[in-house]
Scaffold this motif. Structure first.
Motif, PDB file in Angstrom:
ATOM      1  N   SER A 172      35.939  24.317  68.841  1.00  0.00           N
ATOM      2  CA  SER A 172      35.425  24.364  67.473  1.00  0.00           C
ATOM      3  C   SER A 172      33.937  24.711  67.417  1.00  0.00           C
ATOM      4  CB  SER A 172      35.677  23.031  66.769  1.00  0.00           C
ATOM      5  OG  SER A 172      34.764  22.066  67.225  1.00  0.00           O
ATOM      6  N   MET A 173      33.245  24.628  68.549  1.00  0.00           N
ATOM      7  CA  MET A 173      31.833  25.051  68.594  1.00  0.00           C
ATOM      8  C   MET A 173      31.720  26.537  68.947  1.00  0.00           C
ATOM      9  SD  MET A 173      30.476  22.074  67.971  1.00  0.00           S
ATOM     10  CE  MET A 173      28.688  22.181  68.251  1.00  0.00           C
ATOM     11  N   PRO A 221      25.916  27.865  68.209  1.00  0.00           N
ATOM     12  CA  PRO A 221      27.118  27.032  68.056  1.00  0.00           C
ATOM     13  C   PRO A 221      27.639  27.043  66.618  1.00  0.00           C
ATOM     14  CG  PRO A 221      25.139  25.665  68.160  1.00  0.00           C
ATOM     15  CD  PRO A 221      24.714  27.066  68.494  1.00  0.00           C
ATOM     16  N   THR A 274      28.624  24.817  64.031  1.00  0.00           N
ATOM     17  CA  THR A 274      28.576  23.399  63.670  1.00  0.00           C
ATOM     18  C   THR A 274      29.341  23.174  62.366  1.00  0.00           C
ATOM     19  OG1 THR A 274      26.594  23.529  62.301  1.00  0.00           O
ATOM     20  CG2 THR A 274      26.276  23.318  64.690  1.00  0.00           C
ATOM     21  N   ARG A 275      29.362  21.918  61.945  1.00  0.00           N
ATOM     22  CA  ARG A 275      29.969  21.587  60.653  1.00  0.00           C
ATOM     23  C   ARG A 275      29.011  21.875  59.502  1.00  0.00           C
ATOM     24  NH1 ARG A 275      32.828  15.736  61.733  1.00  0.00           N
ATOM     25  NH2 ARG A 275      34.100  16.441  63.468  1.00  0.00           N
ATOM     26  N   ALA A 276      27.754  22.109  59.856  1.00  0.00           N
ATOM     27  CA  ALA A 276      26.702  22.148  58.831  1.00  0.00           C
ATOM     28  C   ALA A 276      26.370  23.552  58.353  1.00  0.00           C
ATOM     29  CB  ALA A 276      25.437  21.480  59.377  1.00  0.00           C
ATOM     30  N   ALA A 324      32.479  25.584  61.662  1.00  0.00           N
ATOM     31  CA  ALA A 324      33.833  25.291  62.141  1.00  0.00           C
ATOM     32  C   ALA A 324      33.938  23.829  62.541  1.00  0.00           C
ATOM     33  CB  ALA A 324      34.185  26.169  63.352  1.00  0.00           C
ATOM     34  N   LEU A 325      35.129  23.308  62.438  1.00  0.00           N
ATOM     35  CA  LEU A 325      35.460  22.031  63.078  1.00  0.00           C
ATOM     36  C   LEU A 325      36.950  22.031  63.353  1.00  0.00           C
ATOM     37  CD1 LEU A 325      35.363  19.063  60.512  1.00  0.00           C
ATOM     38  CD2 LEU A 325      35.293  21.457  59.841  1.00  0.00           C
ATOM     39  N   ASP A 326      37.383  21.136  64.220  1.00  0.00           N
ATOM     40  CA  ASP A 326      38.817  21.084  64.476  1.00  0.00           C
ATOM     41  C   ASP A 326      39.460  20.070  63.532  1.00  0.00           C
ATOM     42  OD1 ASP A 326      37.857  18.822  65.851  1.00  0.00           O
ATOM     43  OD2 ASP A 326      39.441  18.934  67.356  1.00  0.00           O
TER      44      ASP A 326
END
Lengths: 316, 316
Positions: B75-76, B141, B143-145, B202-204
């Motif tokens: 996810s990174m 990366p 990230t979620r942010a 992205a995130l899983d």
């Protein structure tokens, strides 16, 4: 009712913000580039195996979980950098205990300038703390495989205290220096970094000197001879356990170091200047296995015999 | 009677030798310098929480323990490199099961070219596997942010299968695609690396899309709108769980991706060429929180309401 995210927030609140591109809270942490190669280790402490909740405060548990990992980083001669913490918590684990655990861990982390960058919470039947710690190398790593014939063997601090502390705790004695060594082992980080300038090999004494000597000899394909009279022991360990107890030890988290003999005096002087207690206990030679000699130079112990002192059942 | 070192030897024998300066067996592993920054994650699977020994083979457990960590690396947008494995084993854990666990883990590790560099064994009352995995970044990366207003939202694969598989296992059904998704989640490593060229965040999807959407919105300080009719579901999940079950999900280990709309078509084409199933499910806008819309554009679900589908008790 507090959820996983409340637990995470509470836990993280005890740690300073990590100086990394991406810290806790994302799927991964992203580490800043390191100047030297990274070394990495993982170790776990489990309730009723490595501690009991009756004998260890939450802060003791947090301290010990990180300390056993820092000891591995120290034994490579590395500088601690980042760590991750995976916590398995029983149902109903009190939030106050979580804070205590974090405080004990955080105090040791600050002392050694190692940043918490990530982790994980899960429920479980028993409390356990698994830490992965990294260290940065500015010199070649001190492995177990580097000892050479002619090297002198050194041990830091004193041996057997943690074992005695465990016996004390089991007997209901909850105070004293030995108990403190059991609950709050001090990883020899500064000594490890100093030793990286002198030593040919190192490992931390976690399984007892007798067993860890075996690891050194196997990895380095050498023979070790240790003089019984030289083993560093506190007066209380000498009285309570004797040399046998100090040898079998366990959880000492001192360093066992092999130093080329020509560098021995300089190493001892550097240790004295740095305030690090080290004791020369023996030497490395060609061959395999290890022996312990008494003051008359007689073999009193060989590998394989944990049964009784002096009745060596060695496979040497 | 086998000791800790026999267990370690047996376990390691199932893995190829790691290509690192110092591998398993020393106090730390030493990693080769990486070209890009490292990302690092830790995750744990615990008996009777994440698996049961009745419903999961040892190989399933080994696979799943590594898969949930690889999913975080994926996810990174990172390339898997090294991992460590800390095993807590109950008394009398059969050596054959240890080998099975290692085989399941090793097969997935080989598939994704990630090397085992170290680990730890301890005894415990219940079986647990804690893995720390690292990945190397050649691009910034994911990230979620990073999600921005105007981004399109994508989900890989299908949702809800692992949850259905868990229900099947609990009902004694031990075969079928859903059960396989529960036992053997497939981390979307290649898709993550491809997405690093296009995506902003992205995130899983490990906690269910509804909850993971919330994580994305909170970290990116944006609002997400998802169309119910677009949720990717297998026919069997659609029938058995419906959209509610797919949303609440859990353990899907698919990727949730935010992609700038101007890059959306190129991303979809690259996914098609690479054989990666992705579905556009919604979009990102200014604001906070997330909503799910039905086919008529009505809000059917808002954050905070896991109580019943449609009866949103949101704190939006």
């Amino acid at each position: 009712m507090l959820g996983e995210f409340d637990f995470i927030r509470r836990f993280l609140s005890h740690f300073p913000k990590a100086r990394v591109p991406v810290g806790p809270g994302d799927d991964c942490a992203v580490l800043a580039p390191s100047r030297g190669p990274l070394c990495v280790t993982t170790d776990c402490v489990v309730e009723d195996v490595h501690f009991t909740r009756a004998s260890f405060s939450p802060a003791d548990i947090g301290h010990k979980a990180l300390a056993v990992n820092l000891s591995d980083v120290a034994s490579m001669g590395a500088t601690p950098r980042w760590f991750l913490c995976s916590l398995a918590l029983p149902q109903g684990f009190p939030l106050a205990h979580l804070s205590g655990l974090a405080r004990g861990m955080s105090a040791l982390a600050r002392e050694h300038h190692i940043d918490l960058v990530g982790g994980n919470f899960t429920s479980a039947r028993e409390l356990s703390v698994t830490i992965t710690a990294t260290g940065e190398l500015t010199r070649p790593p001190l492995t177990r495989a580097g000892a050479r014939p002619g090297d002198w063997l050194y041990v830091s601090g004193t041996l057997g205290d943690a074992r005695l502390g465990l016996a004390h705790l089991r007997a209901g004695v909850t105070r004293g220096a030995s108990v403190r060594r059991q609950r709050r082992p001090q990883p020899r980080v500064a000594l490890g970094q100093l030793a990286a300038r002198f030593a040919s090999a190192a490992l931390d004494v976690s399984d007892g000197l007798a067993q860890d000597l075996g690891h050194l000899c196997t990895a380095s394909q050498v023979r070790a001879t240790v003089e019984l009279a030289r083993l560093p022991m506190s007066a209380v360990v000498r009285r309570a356990l004797g040399a046998e107890g100090a040898l079998a030890g366990g959880e000492d988290y001192e360093l066992l170091l092999a130093v080329p003999s020509r560098r021995g005096k300089a190493f001892e002087q550097a240790c004295a200047r740095g305030g690090h207690a080290v004791t020369r206990v023996g030497e490395v030679s060609r061959g395999s296995g290890w022996v312990i000699l008494d003051e008359a130079g007689r073999v009193v112990r060989r590998p394989g015999g944990f049964d009784h002192f002096g009745s060596a059942s060695g496979v040497d």
